[in-house]
Write an enzyme that holds these catalytic residues in place. Structure first.
Site, mmCIF file in Angstrom:
data_model
loop_
_atom_site.group_PDB
_atom_site.id
_atom_site.type_symbol
_atom_site.label_atom_id
_atom_site.label_comp_id
_atom_site.label_asym_id
_atom_site.label_seq_id
_atom_site.Cartn_x
_atom_site.Cartn_y
_atom_site.Cartn_z
ATOM 1 N N ARG A 161 0.090 -61.637 29.100
ATOM 2 C CA ARG A 161 -0.262 -63.046 29.354
ATOM 3 C C ARG A 161 -1.455 -63.527 28.558
ATOM 4 N NH1 ARG A 161 2.486 -61.188 33.375
ATOM 5 N NH2 ARG A 161 1.194 -59.400 32.914
ATOM 6 N N THR A 162 -2.522 -62.753 28.557
ATOM 7 C CA THR A 162 -3.748 -63.285 27.954
ATOM 8 C C THR A 162 -3.526 -63.531 26.463
ATOM 9 O OG1 THR A 162 -5.024 -62.111 29.610
ATOM 10 C CG2 THR A 162 -6.233 -62.924 27.716
ATOM 11 N N LYS A 209 -9.974 -46.250 12.110
ATOM 12 C CA LYS A 209 -10.660 -45.518 11.030
ATOM 13 C C LYS A 209 -12.148 -45.381 11.322
ATOM 14 C CE LYS A 209 -7.704 -47.670 7.502
ATOM 15 N NZ LYS A 209 -7.770 -48.606 6.362
ATOM 16 N N ARG A 255 -10.168 -58.694 23.271
ATOM 17 C CA ARG A 255 -10.112 -57.819 24.462
ATOM 18 C C ARG A 255 -10.474 -56.408 24.015
ATOM 19 N NH1 ARG A 255 -5.315 -57.591 28.800
ATOM 20 N NH2 ARG A 255 -6.537 -59.389 29.479
ATOM 21 N N HIS A 264 -13.738 -61.058 32.883
ATOM 22 C CA HIS A 264 -12.547 -61.660 32.269
ATOM 23 C C HIS A 264 -12.626 -63.178 32.490
ATOM 24 C CE1 HIS A 264 -8.609 -62.319 30.814
ATOM 25 N NE2 HIS A 264 -7.937 -61.378 31.460
HETATM 26 C C1 NCD Z 1 -5.703 -58.717 34.197
HETATM 27 C C2 NCD Z 1 -6.615 -57.973 33.239
HETATM 28 O O1 NCD Z 1 -6.235 -57.695 32.093
HETATM 29 O O2 NCD Z 1 -7.722 -57.688 33.662
HETATM 30 N N1 NCD Z 1 -4.570 -59.241 33.570
HETATM 31 C C3 NCD Z 1 -4.641 -60.449 32.965
HETATM 32 O O3 NCD Z 1 -5.357 -60.645 32.009
HETATM 33 N N2 NCD Z 1 -3.935 -61.443 33.497
HETATM 34 C C4 NCD Z 1 -5.405 -57.971 35.431
HETATM 35 C C5 NCD Z 1 -4.838 -56.590 35.323
HETATM 36 O O4 NCD Z 1 -4.586 -56.080 34.240
HETATM 37 O O5 NCD Z 1 -4.633 -56.008 36.387
#
Ligand code: NCD
Length: 303
Positions: free
Chosen positions: A51-52, A80, A101, A129
């Site tokens: 999703r993100t 690397k 991320r 997040h």
């Molecule tokens: C979450 C995350 O990556 O922290 N997912 C997300 O970004 N919607 C929650 C999870 O991974 O449990």
């Protein structure tokens, strides 16, 4: 230059404006279709995501911009031995804005100190997040109409759940928000967040028993047990099914409860709950794209 590393980088006024903008995008998407023409977003994902990453990419595409990036550390020069700061210095030569991320807490913050373009933290380890929190806030505003006077149940992995940490920080700034932390002892909220709540006089309670508090909740925020942050698999297996929300367990819940989950779900919410009008988790997914469109516009200073 503005980055978004922590949800508290945004004032409540700025959050209100982002929500207003996202609602306007929802109503008039055509008015935004060219706003980021010739702009590029880079998504640097050193950890898995559905999703993100895809919502960031869809957001930029729907603003008329384009997208570059990678979806796993192995396909980048991190494999690397390249440092995060060198990676963003490099990507900043190609892209106008970066969503990152990373499994290491603090990596996007380090990146922001070296990047020539805005950095958005798309999740750093078990820490924060902020853009999931913007998604959650837009959903809460649309479903409940307010951020104050809410009893918010946080259920599952409160130790490693970064979405939980950021959402608690965001909601703590509003009046009369009371948190109910529901988790096994081993997965309870980190001590530093409890201390923050206590020193700000924010009411919270802790329990292991979801059903005993169900009838008090306005929001129930379910989370997945974060397998990738465990030191040993046996502990994960023992704790993974601590909570499974079913229609039966919702019998005592308020009629206007909002059931939320950042997704992905593993077993925490049975599919039987999906048709309940109170289930908001797929609405959260859609809201995530619109609020990220609003955020990209803000950080790129596009009106
Ligand atoms: C979450 C995350 O990556 O922290 N997912 C997300 O970004 N919607 C929650 C999870 O991974 O449990």
């Amino acid at each position: 230059m503005k980055h978004l590393i922590d949800i508290l980088d945004l004032s409540t006024g700025e959050i209100d404006k982002l929500i207003e903008k996202a609602n306007d995008i929802i109503e008039h998407p055509e008015a935004y279709a060219e706003k980021c023409a010739r702009k590029k977003l880079a998504t640097l994902f050193f950890e898995p995501s559905t999703r993100t990453r895809l919502s960031f990419e869809s957001a930029m595409i729907e603003l008329g911009g384009s997208v570059i990036g990678f979806s796993e550390a192995n396909s980048s020069s991190a494999s690397k031995g390249e440092s995060v700061s060198d990676t963003v210095r490099t990507v900043g030569c190609y892209a106008d804005i970066i969503a990152m991320r990373h499994p290491k807490e603090g990596a996007p913050m380090i990146a922001s100190m070296h990047s020539p373009v805005p950095i958005i933290n798309a999740g750093d380890g078990g820490h924060n997040h902020p853009t999931q929190t913007l998604t959650d806030l837009l959903t809460i505003k649309r479903e409940k109409g307010r951020f104050d006077n809410l009893v918010v149940g946080m259920c599952g992995d409160l130790k490693f759940g970064r979405t939980v940490h950021s959402l608690i920080h965001a909601l703590s700034r509003y009046e009369k928000v009371k948190f109910v932390m529901i988790s096994p002892d081993e997965l309870c909220l980190p001590e530093y967040i409890k201390t923050e709540l206590e020193s700000a006089n924010i009411e919270y309670s802790e329990t292991k028993d979801l059903e005993s508090v169900m009838s008090t909740l306005d929001i129930l925020y379910m989370t997945r047990v974060q397998r990738e942050r465990f030191f040993n698999e046996a502990d994960y297996i023992r704790l993974k099914d601590s909570y499974v929300l079913t229609p039966e367990k919702l019998e005592t819940a308020k009629k206007d409860l909002a059931i939320m989950h950042p997704l992905p779900r593993v077993n925490e919410i049975s599919c039987g709950v999906d048709d309940d009008d109170r289930a908001c988790y797929f609405k959260q997914v859609l809201n995530g794209k619109f609020i990220r469109m609003a955020l990209i516009l803000k950080l790129l200073e596009v009106d």
